[in-house]
Design a protein around this motif. Structure first.
Motif, PDB file in Angstrom:
ATOM      1  N   HIS A  27       3.977  -3.230 -11.620  1.00  0.00           N
ATOM      2  CA  HIS A  27       4.463  -1.870 -11.380  1.00  0.00           C
ATOM      3  C   HIS A  27       3.649  -0.866 -12.191  1.00  0.00           C
ATOM      4  CE1 HIS A  27       6.604  -2.691 -15.178  1.00  0.00           C
ATOM      5  NE2 HIS A  27       7.156  -3.742 -14.595  1.00  0.00           N
ATOM      6  N   TRP A  28       3.599   0.387 -11.702  1.00  0.00           N
ATOM      7  CA  TRP A  28       2.770   1.369 -12.423  1.00  0.00           C
ATOM      8  C   TRP A  28       3.539   2.122 -13.507  1.00  0.00           C
ATOM      9  CZ3 TRP A  28       3.903   6.620 -12.233  1.00  0.00           C
ATOM     10  CH2 TRP A  28       4.689   7.063 -11.177  1.00  0.00           C
ATOM     11  N   ARG A  29       4.854   2.200 -13.409  1.00  0.00           N
ATOM     12  CA  ARG A  29       5.614   2.850 -14.478  1.00  0.00           C
ATOM     13  C   ARG A  29       5.652   1.891 -15.668  1.00  0.00           C
ATOM     14  NH1 ARG A  29       7.856   7.690 -15.515  1.00  0.00           N
ATOM     15  NH2 ARG A  29       9.719   6.684 -16.307  1.00  0.00           N
TER      16      ARG A  29
ATOM     17  N   GLY B  40       5.864   1.066   8.589  1.00  0.00           N
ATOM     18  CA  GLY B  40       6.702   1.186   7.397  1.00  0.00           C
ATOM     19  C   GLY B  40       5.804   0.766   6.246  1.00  0.00           C
ATOM     20  N   ARG B  41       6.346  -0.024   5.282  1.00  0.00           N
ATOM     21  CA  ARG B  41       5.468  -0.494   4.205  1.00  0.00           C
ATOM     22  C   ARG B  41       4.523  -1.555   4.769  1.00  0.00           C
ATOM     23  NH1 ARG B  41       4.868   3.176   0.537  1.00  0.00           N
ATOM     24  NH2 ARG B  41       4.999   2.507  -1.624  1.00  0.00           N
ATOM     25  N   ILE B  42       3.270  -1.488   4.394  1.00  0.00           N
ATOM     26  CA  ILE B  42       2.282  -2.484   4.811  1.00  0.00           C
ATOM     27  C   ILE B  42       1.990  -3.378   3.611  1.00  0.00           C
ATOM     28  CG2 ILE B  42      -0.083  -2.834   5.624  1.00  0.00           C
ATOM     29  CD1 ILE B  42       0.093  -0.039   6.904  1.00  0.00           C
TER      30      ILE B  42
ATOM     31  N   ILE C  62       0.884  -1.174   0.000  1.00  0.00           N
ATOM     32  CA  ILE C  62       0.000   0.000   0.000  1.00  0.00           C
ATOM     33  C   ILE C  62       0.913   1.213   0.000  1.00  0.00           C
ATOM     34  CG2 ILE C  62      -1.883   1.239   1.124  1.00  0.00           C
ATOM     35  CD1 ILE C  62      -2.615  -1.216   2.631  1.00  0.00           C
ATOM     36  N   CYS C  63       0.715   2.078  -0.985  1.00  0.00           N
ATOM     37  CA  CYS C  63       1.555   3.270  -1.137  1.00  0.00           C
ATOM     38  C   CYS C  63       0.756   4.492  -0.668  1.00  0.00           C
ATOM     39  CB  CYS C  63       1.913   3.388  -2.619  1.00  0.00           C
ATOM     40  SG  CYS C  63       2.791   4.891  -3.045  1.00  0.00           S
ATOM     41  N   GLY C  64       1.476   5.538  -0.261  1.00  0.00           N
ATOM     42  CA  GLY C  64       0.817   6.798   0.090  1.00  0.00           C
ATOM     43  C   GLY C  64      -0.089   7.289  -1.037  1.00  0.00           C
ATOM     44  N   SER C  65       0.207   6.886  -2.271  1.00  0.00           N
ATOM     45  CA  SER C  65      -0.605   7.332  -3.415  1.00  0.00           C
ATOM     46  C   SER C  65      -2.037   6.810  -3.331  1.00  0.00           C
ATOM     47  CB  SER C  65       0.026   6.842  -4.724  1.00  0.00           C
ATOM     48  OG  SER C  65       1.300   7.404  -4.847  1.00  0.00           O
ATOM     49  N   GLN C  66      -2.234   5.632  -2.717  1.00  0.00           N
ATOM     50  CA  GLN C  66      -3.608   5.124  -2.599  1.00  0.00           C
ATOM     51  C   GLN C  66      -4.405   5.969  -1.597  1.00  0.00           C
ATOM     52  OE1 GLN C  66      -1.198   2.019  -2.964  1.00  0.00           O
ATOM     53  NE2 GLN C  66      -1.637   2.902  -4.963  1.00  0.00           N
TER      54      GLN C  66
ATOM     55  N   GLY D 199       7.438  -2.479  -7.181  1.00  0.00           N
ATOM     56  CA  GLY D 199       6.368  -1.892  -7.996  1.00  0.00           C
ATOM     57  C   GLY D 199       6.327  -0.385  -7.916  1.00  0.00           C
ATOM     58  N   CYS D 200       6.739   0.161  -6.740  1.00  0.00           N
ATOM     59  CA  CYS D 200       6.742   1.625  -6.606  1.00  0.00           C
ATOM     60  C   CYS D 200       7.824   2.119  -5.646  1.00  0.00           C
ATOM     61  CB  CYS D 200       5.363   2.141  -6.164  1.00  0.00           C
ATOM     62  SG  CYS D 200       5.331   3.928  -5.932  1.00  0.00           S
ATOM     63  N   ALA D 201       7.758   1.680  -4.372  1.00  0.00           N
ATOM     64  CA  ALA D 201       8.617   2.299  -3.345  1.00  0.00           C
ATOM     65  C   ALA D 201      10.089   2.325  -3.740  1.00  0.00           C
ATOM     66  CB  ALA D 201       8.440   1.576  -2.018  1.00  0.00           C
TER      67      ALA D 201
ATOM     68  N   GLY E 296      -4.473   0.147  -6.145  1.00  0.00           N
ATOM     69  CA  GLY E 296      -3.252  -0.576  -5.763  1.00  0.00           C
ATOM     70  C   GLY E 296      -2.284  -0.564  -6.929  1.00  0.00           C
ATOM     71  N   HIS E 297      -0.997  -0.214  -6.685  1.00  0.00           N
ATOM     72  CA  HIS E 297      -0.079  -0.158  -7.826  1.00  0.00           C
ATOM     73  C   HIS E 297       1.301  -0.763  -7.581  1.00  0.00           C
ATOM     74  CE1 HIS E 297       1.305   4.276  -6.953  1.00  0.00           C
ATOM     75  NE2 HIS E 297       1.881   3.426  -6.149  1.00  0.00           N
ATOM     76  N   GLU E 298       1.423  -1.577  -6.530  1.00  0.00           N
ATOM     77  CA  GLU E 298       2.658  -2.358  -6.396  1.00  0.00           C
ATOM     78  C   GLU E 298       2.270  -3.739  -5.887  1.00  0.00           C
ATOM     79  OE1 GLU E 298       5.172   0.090  -3.713  1.00  0.00           O
ATOM     80  OE2 GLU E 298       4.300  -0.986  -2.029  1.00  0.00           O
TER      81      GLU E 298
HETATM   82 ZN   LIG Z   1       3.345   4.315  -5.128  1.00  0.00          ZN
END
Ligand SMILES: [Zn+2]
Ligand SMILES: NC(=O)c1ccc[n+]([C@@H]2O[C@H](COP(=O)([O-])OP(=O)(O)OC[C@H]3O[C@@H](n4cnc5c(N)ncnc54)[C@H](O)[C@@H]3O)[C@@H](O)[C@H]2O)c1
Length: 340
Positions: free
Chosen positions: A87-89, A333-335, A38-42, A143-145, A61-63
């Motif tokens: 990954h989103w990129r 941290g990352r969840i 889960i990224c801060g972007s969500q 995927g992102c971080a 969700g993007h990672e």
């Molecule tokens: Zn992200």
């Protein structure tokens, strides 16, 4: 299959049964998701930080990490059974259209990659194959971080040996920016956060100095980097006054890199930008997933880089709202979400 759906801005996700389309389109890949980050972007998506959300209801969700279950026509980058990072990129391969799912008889939107679900239809160019012996629980970080943070240092800021790096926000992305800054021998590497726990984690990942946000923060930082400011200042908070502080603390020949997504306008004195100062918004660290993910895997294999301790909590998909609440509290941290 089960998925978490954003039906209404600023509200809990709904975990419910969703119907997948019968056929895959050209370039689409069906992936059984094993884990999602889960990224801060969500959080920003849930809060519609970029403006009114015209895609509701939608998946998110993007990672993530998973195993390829089925491939659409034209797909050649992955095959059934491959272990993959989502990954989103965009990377190499076909850019397929987003899948159209059904939920309670209605159309359910999704992007070219979504990960908060047991299965996902993903565009070929949002997937990178990883070795079968690589830990699928840690792989979502690719995927992102990780690519965002490492890309901020390598591609956006192009940090040089011995340059000073100042990071506002030591969350999932900020921690990895510290790790990357250490790897390229930046010094000092200063972290600022509102949460002492985050700063303590940051010290393990490369911070040479950690400061709690608050009064006199500018003075404290200038005492460390010198009166001209830091070579590279990075914001991951998206908070306007933090961004303004980061910009003010950047050396006249330095770079301010914005990672956090602001929901409001910022106010800056722009004259230094006519000379050598650079202000740049990062787009996922300008990462190239196909090239960079294998490099990170190699570094991890050779014990030059670590994903250990970045993941602090794990939840099931049914518990995703508790996971989001925890991320919002700043006490994680990352969840990771583990799919059944
Ligand atoms: Zn992200
Ligand atoms: N530009 C991009 O391509 C890109 C990619 C990934 C993430 N992001 C964005 O980056 C941001 C961070 O993502 P994350 O996953 O690391 O989130 P996170 O929630 O894990 O981290 C945010 C950190 O900022 C800290 N913070 C909050 N207020 C602060 C303040 N006033 N001063 C200092 N620190 C403060 C929090 O305590 C937390 O540690 C999000 O806005 C996300 O959307 C952007």
């Amino acid at each position: 299959m089960k998925a978490a759906i954003l039906n209404k801005t600023r509200s809990d996700l709904i975990v419910d049964e969703v119907t997948l389309p019968k056929e895959l389109l050209f370039g689409q890949v069906l992936v059984k998701i094993k884990y999602s980050g889960i990224c801060g972007s969500q959080i920003n998506e849930i809060d519609a930080a970029k403006g009114v959300d015209k895609y509701l209801p939608h998946l998110l969700g993007h990672e993530g990490s998973g195993i390829v279950e089925k491939i659409g026509s034209g797909v050649s980058k992955v095959k059934i059974g491959d272990h993959v990072v989502l990954h989103w990129r965009p990377g190499s391969g076909i850019e397929a259209p987003p899948a159209k799912y059904l939920w309670r008889g209605r159309k359910l939107n999704s992007g070219r990659v979504t990960t908060f679900s047991e299965k996902s239809i993903v565009s070929e160019n949002r997937l990178t194959v990883i070795p079968k012996n690589f830990n699928l629980r840690e792989a979502p970080l690719f995927g992102c971080a990780i690519p965002t943070a490492f890309g901020v240092i390598n591609n956006d800021a192009k940090v040089k040996i011995g340059q000073s790096v100042l990071i506002f926000g030591i969350g999932g992305v900020g921690l990895n920016i510290a790790q990357a800054a250490k790897m390229v021998s930046a010094n000092p590497i200063i972290g600022v956060d509102v949460n002492k726990k985050k700063l303590n984690m940051g010290k393990k990942f490369g911070l040479t100095h950690d400061l709690l946000s608050g009064k006199n923060i500018k003075k404290k930082i200038l005492n460390i980097v010198g009166f001209s400011g830091a070579d590279v200042c990075i914001d991951t908070t998206g908070i306007p006054n933090v961004i303004e502080t980061a910009y003010d603390l950047t050396h006249k020949d330095g770079k301010t890199i914005l990672v956090g997504v602001p929901s409001k306008k910022i106010k800056i004195y722009s004259l230094p930008l006519h000379f050598k100062k650079i202000l740049k918004g990062s787009h996922g660290g300008s990462a190239v997933p196909d090239l960079e993910i294998p490099r990170y895997i190699n570094l991890i294999k050779r014990k030059k880089m670590s994903l250990k301790n970045l993941i602090t909590h794990q939840f099931k998909l049914d518990q995703i709202n508790s996971a989001i609440k925890l991320l919002r509290s700043g006490n994680s941290g990352r969840i990771i979400i583990k799919m059944s």
